[in-house]
Scaffold this motif. Structure first.
Motif, PDB file in Angstrom:
ATOM      1  N   ILE A   1       0.834  -1.211   0.000  1.00  0.00           N
ATOM      2  CA  ILE A   1       0.000   0.000   0.000  1.00  0.00           C
ATOM      3  C   ILE A   1       0.866   1.259   0.000  1.00  0.00           C
ATOM      4  O   ILE A   1       1.854   1.339   0.747  1.00  0.00           O
ATOM      5  CB  ILE A   1      -0.928   0.026   1.248  1.00  0.00           C
ATOM      6  N   GLY A   2       0.512   2.206  -0.841  1.00  0.00           N
ATOM      7  CA  GLY A   2       1.141   3.530  -0.815  1.00  0.00           C
ATOM      8  C   GLY A   2       0.136   4.547  -0.303  1.00  0.00           C
ATOM      9  O   GLY A   2      -1.022   4.551  -0.728  1.00  0.00           O
TER      10      GLY A   2
ATOM     11  N   ALA B   1       3.814  11.904  -8.616  1.00  0.00           N
ATOM     12  CA  ALA B   1       4.383  11.180  -7.472  1.00  0.00           C
ATOM     13  C   ALA B   1       3.660   9.850  -7.269  1.00  0.00           C
ATOM     14  O   ALA B   1       4.290   8.829  -6.975  1.00  0.00           O
ATOM     15  CB  ALA B   1       4.287  12.039  -6.213  1.00  0.00           C
ATOM     16  N   ILE B   2       2.329   9.863  -7.437  1.00  0.00           N
ATOM     17  CA  ILE B   2       1.563   8.612  -7.288  1.00  0.00           C
ATOM     18  C   ILE B   2       2.012   7.591  -8.339  1.00  0.00           C
ATOM     19  O   ILE B   2       2.315   6.435  -8.026  1.00  0.00           O
ATOM     20  CB  ILE B   2       0.040   8.875  -7.419  1.00  0.00           C
ATOM     21  N   LYS B   3       2.082   8.064  -9.571  1.00  0.00           N
ATOM     22  CA  LYS B   3       2.440   7.140 -10.665  1.00  0.00           C
ATOM     23  C   LYS B   3       3.853   6.583 -10.478  1.00  0.00           C
ATOM     24  O   LYS B   3       4.086   5.384 -10.663  1.00  0.00           O
ATOM     25  CB  LYS B   3       2.302   7.854 -12.020  1.00  0.00           C
TER      26      LYS B   3
ATOM     27  N   GLN C   1       7.893   2.422  -8.643  1.00  0.00           N
ATOM     28  CA  GLN C   1       9.097   2.256  -7.827  1.00  0.00           C
ATOM     29  C   GLN C   1       8.893   1.282  -6.670  1.00  0.00           C
ATOM     30  O   GLN C   1       9.739   0.450  -6.380  1.00  0.00           O
ATOM     31  CB  GLN C   1       9.523   3.621  -7.302  1.00  0.00           C
ATOM     32  N   HIS C   2       7.742   1.408  -5.997  1.00  0.00           N
ATOM     33  CA  HIS C   2       7.512   0.579  -4.806  1.00  0.00           C
ATOM     34  C   HIS C   2       6.603  -0.611  -5.083  1.00  0.00           C
ATOM     35  O   HIS C   2       6.148  -1.265  -4.158  1.00  0.00           O
ATOM     36  CB  HIS C   2       6.921   1.427  -3.683  1.00  0.00           C
TER      37      HIS C   2
ATOM     38  N   CYS D   1      -4.323   6.179 -11.171  1.00  0.00           N
ATOM     39  CA  CYS D   1      -3.936   4.794 -10.881  1.00  0.00           C
ATOM     40  C   CYS D   1      -3.994   3.942 -12.154  1.00  0.00           C
ATOM     41  O   CYS D   1      -3.083   3.154 -12.439  1.00  0.00           O
ATOM     42  CB  CYS D   1      -4.847   4.190  -9.819  1.00  0.00           C
ATOM     43  N   GLU D   2      -5.063   4.133 -12.907  1.00  0.00           N
ATOM     44  CA  GLU D   2      -5.214   3.367 -14.153  1.00  0.00           C
ATOM     45  C   GLU D   2      -4.059   3.634 -15.108  1.00  0.00           C
ATOM     46  O   GLU D   2      -3.558   2.724 -15.758  1.00  0.00           O
ATOM     47  CB  GLU D   2      -6.539   3.723 -14.835  1.00  0.00           C
ATOM     48  N   GLU D   3      -3.653   4.928 -15.186  1.00  0.00           N
ATOM     49  CA  GLU D   3      -2.546   5.283 -16.076  1.00  0.00           C
ATOM     50  C   GLU D   3      -1.274   4.539 -15.691  1.00  0.00           C
ATOM     51  O   GLU D   3      -0.433   4.254 -16.539  1.00  0.00           O
ATOM     52  CB  GLU D   3      -2.288   6.795 -16.025  1.00  0.00           C
ATOM     53  N   ALA D   4      -1.142   4.268 -14.390  1.00  0.00           N
ATOM     54  CA  ALA D   4       0.061   3.556 -13.937  1.00  0.00           C
ATOM     55  C   ALA D   4      -0.168   2.043 -13.916  1.00  0.00           C
ATOM     56  O   ALA D   4       0.622   1.289 -13.353  1.00  0.00           O
ATOM     57  CB  ALA D   4       0.462   4.053 -12.562  1.00  0.00           C
ATOM     58  N   GLY D   5      -1.276   1.613 -14.506  1.00  0.00           N
ATOM     59  CA  GLY D   5      -1.510   0.177 -14.648  1.00  0.00           C
ATOM     60  C   GLY D   5      -2.190  -0.485 -13.463  1.00  0.00           C
ATOM     61  O   GLY D   5      -2.244  -1.707 -13.360  1.00  0.00           O
TER      62      GLY D   5
END
Lengths: 139, 562
Positions: free
Chosen positions: B8-9, B55-57, B62-63, B86-90
């Motif tokens: 979780i982030g 930063a979210i993406k 990264q994590h 979130c969707e953009e980052a998969g």
């Protein structure tokens, strides 16, 4: 005593009413934790009992006014279930004032704030949840 | 689909000083870092700004985050943004969890940093517990009926209908009166330009009536609206007969009416005490008798007495009508008794100054000592305490005109119940968000414009109508909508076929076939009432699962590891 309240707010009316209280900067004590549900009719008696079991002092269920429910009749179901839960509470020796049902529309930020203020005061006079705070084990 | 390891982030937003001013955000970040399953926590000045979203993406990559929590404002305005990030980052957007720490915390505990910070920690803890149990969901795509219904044929409704039709969509324009035009039909000249109201109205009516894409249903009553965005089933009553059609979106433009000041200032008792609307009609018909002196009283029934709000437009209406009377009779003695003049914007301020130059007198009264209208022989007599002079004024007059607020009418109240869209404290239709979604209802696919939303002048009503038409056109031109994945599902092994749930459903989405429960997913709106009634726990609501809600309850006092 600083009572802890969990409030179930329906997505369409009461959650928006709580938002409006914020937008209007109406101040109320920080005793309440809101859990969003789509409809007040989603709240099962078991959620209510679970909250008391973990030591919550008061449970607030809020929904759209009768006749205004986004899902037609969900708030009527909520009303039935609150009655049922109050019966169960009696058997457990819990005061019925610990469970409160309120209809709060999206434009009633003021009502949301005043309900919280009132409920906190009521719970202070009822006293702490006899089941204890955060100690009960719940599987 | 079960993830092996939950990662979780948590992103805590300062929202400038909106949250940061009352909540110790760094302390909450430190706290969040040590919650179960949290592998990353950070704070952003504005999480919704470009750098926050980036930063979210970045953190998702990264994590290797497989759950994202943003603790900031309300999901009612910002959830779509963070979900699409979130969707953009998969990441499936249902693995995003929103924690409201602004509307529900920092803004309502502004002077209690300690209390607000503790509460924020708890809310984040509850969010972490829920996020841990979130599951990815697929949304259903539903075709959209490429037509719209506009309710109300005043200037707002006409404008909205015309705009949508010009975009190529079929429009059903429903009006309860026999003719289109609404309130504007009864007005004379409009401020600030002084043009004849019919001159600006008639071309629009003609354009609508002659439009091949618009079907006008006048003298019609709305009987029933069922369904949801993309697929509304509408039933009208025309001459007692039902008319049915399907539309994808709906615009509410039902207007307002003038408050009737019964019992105020001799209205209904003395013949020459009338309202601004009645004055408009007299002016329009050329029936206004030569008046040597006129007194207008502002805020009759407004700002507290009958309705709490300021009706915004009445000051300019009074100024405009006073000037029109002056045009007919330059020697007329005109007094406007007001409780503060609303002349917002450069044009209106200018008109107000012009009125003063023409010799129209403005007297400020106080709500504590309002004017008093009596009969003195043949003439009306108005007594008013002039706040500026600090003395009582006595005005003999031929005509008293009362400026009363616009109010909601019974038809509007009924439409709100029919469509299940809310009215505000002032009984006008209530938008989804006062600043960010001013012409949307919270219910997808339904929009509002014009005086149905509150007192507005013509230009404002038209602007709102154009905005509403633009909003209502989006799903129509896209051709499909995605339905939020919050429908119910059943575990048939646990289902005992009792059928309690079938009775609960207001949409007939559940059916018992040969003792087996069947769910028609397209009909389910996701209220979850059936789930709450299931005695065996066989029913489950997507994204509002029992275990997710219970995990929130259980983690109120301390972190819970499932």
């Amino acid at each position: 005593m600083d009572p802890k309240i969990v409030a179930f707010c329906c997505n369409w009316c009461s959650y928006a009413g709580a938002d409006l209280a914020g937008v209007s900067r109406m101040q109320y004590p920080p005793n309440v934790r809101i859990i969003k549900v789509m409809c007040s009719g989603r709240v099962e008696p078991s959620f209510i009992l679970r909250a008391f079991e973990v030591g919550i002092d008061g449970v607030l269920i809020t929904g759209c006014h009768i006749g205004d429910c986004h899902y037609v009749s969900g708030n009527l179901r909520a009303e039935d279930r609150v009655k049922m839960a109050k019966e169960l509470m009696k058997t457990l020796g819990l005061e019925e004032q610990r469970l409160r049902l309120e209809w709060i529309s999206a434009s009633e930020g003021e009502k949301f704030a005043s309900v919280i203020k009132e409920f906190v005061e009521d719970l202070k006079s009822v006293g702490p949840n006899p089941l204890g705070k955060g100690e009960a084990s719940c599987p | 689909m079960e993830e092996k390891e939950i990662r979780i982030g948590v992103f805590i937003c300062h929202c400038g000083t909106n949250i940061g001013g009352s909540v110790d955000v760094p302390a909450v970040v430190e706290y969040a870092k040590h919650l179960p399953n949290v592998v990353h926590a950070e704070r952003n000045l504005y999480t919704c700004a470009d750098d926050g979203l980036t930063a979210i993406k970045n953190a998702i990559k990264q994590h290797k985050l497989n759950r994202v929590i943003v603790a900031s404002c309300t999901p009612r305005t910002h959830e779509p943004l963070f979900r699409s990030t979130c969707e953009e980052a998969g990441l499936n957007k249902y693995l995003f969890e929103f924690v409201n720490i602004r509307e529900h915390c920092s803004w309502v505990h502004m002077k209690d940093t300690e209390g607000a910070t503790e509460k924020t920690k708890e809310l984040v803890r509850m969010g972490v517990a829920r996020a841990t149990l979130l599951e990815p969901q697929e949304e259903m795509k539903i075709d959209v009926e490429q037509s719209a219904m506009v309710i109300g044929g005043g200037i707002a409704g006409i404008t909205a209908a015309k705009t949508l039709a010009n975009q190529g969509f079929d429009v059903y324009l429903v009006e309860k009166e026999a003719v289109l035009g609404g309130m504007l039909r009864n007005l004379y000249r409009l401020f600030p330009t002084g043009e004849d109201s019919l001159d600006s109205l008639q071309p629009s009516i003609a354009a609508v009536e002659g439009h091949e894409k618009i079907k006008v249903f006048s003298s019609c009553e709305l009987k029933e609206v069922k369904g949801y965005i993309g697929n509304f089933d509408v039933t009208l009553l025309r001459e007692g007969k039902e008319v049915n059609f399907k539309v994808g979106t709906i615009i509410v433009a039902t207007g307002a009416m003038e408050f009737e000041p019964k019992g105020h200032y001799g209205y209904g008792k003395y013949d020459h005490v009338i309202t601004q609307m009645q004055l408009e009609k007299l002016l329009k018909d050329g029936q206004l008798k030569k008046s040597d002196s006129v007194v207008m009283i502002q805020c009759v029934g407004a700002k507290g007495e009958e309705v709490s709000y300021c009706s915004r437009i009445c000051c300019m209406v009074a100024i405009k009508n006073a000037m029109l009377i002056k045009e007919i009779n330059p020697d007329a003695d005109i007094h406007i008794l007001h409780n503060d003049i609303q002349a917002y914007g450069a044009e209106y301020e200018e008109l107000y100054n012009k009125a003063r130059e023409m010799g129209i007198r403005f007297i400020k009264y106080t709500p504590e000592s309002p004017p008093c209208v009596t009969m003195d022989g043949e003439k009306l007599k108005v007594e008013v305490y002039n706040e500026l002079f600090g003395e009582q004024f006595m005005l003999g007059t031929d005509l008293v005109v009362l400026s009363t607020p616009l109010v909601q009418h019974q038809g509007g109240v009924e439409i709100s119940k029919l469509l299940r869209v809310p009215l505000g404290k002032d009984k006008f239709f209530f938008e989804a968000h006062v600043k960010l979604r001013p012409v949307d209802f919270a219910t997808d696919g339904i929009f509002l414009c014009g005086t149905a939303h509150g007192p507005a002048e013509v230009a404002e009503s038209v602007s709102q109508a154009l905005a509403a038409a633009s909003g209502a056109g989006i799903p129509l031109s896209r051709g499909f909508v995605q339905i939020e994945a919050i429908s119910v599902k059943v575990d048939l092994e646990a289902c005992i076929g009792c059928g309690f749930c079938v009775e609960m459903c207001p949409y007939q989405a559940l059916d018992m076939v040969d003792g087996k429960l069947e769910i028609i997913e397209a009909l389910c709106k996701g209220c979850g009432t059936c789930v709450a009634t299931c005695p065996t726990g066989a029913l489950e609501q997507r994204h509002y699962q029992n275990n997710q809600i219970i995990s929130q309850i259980k983690s109120i006092f301390h972190p819970v590891i499932e």
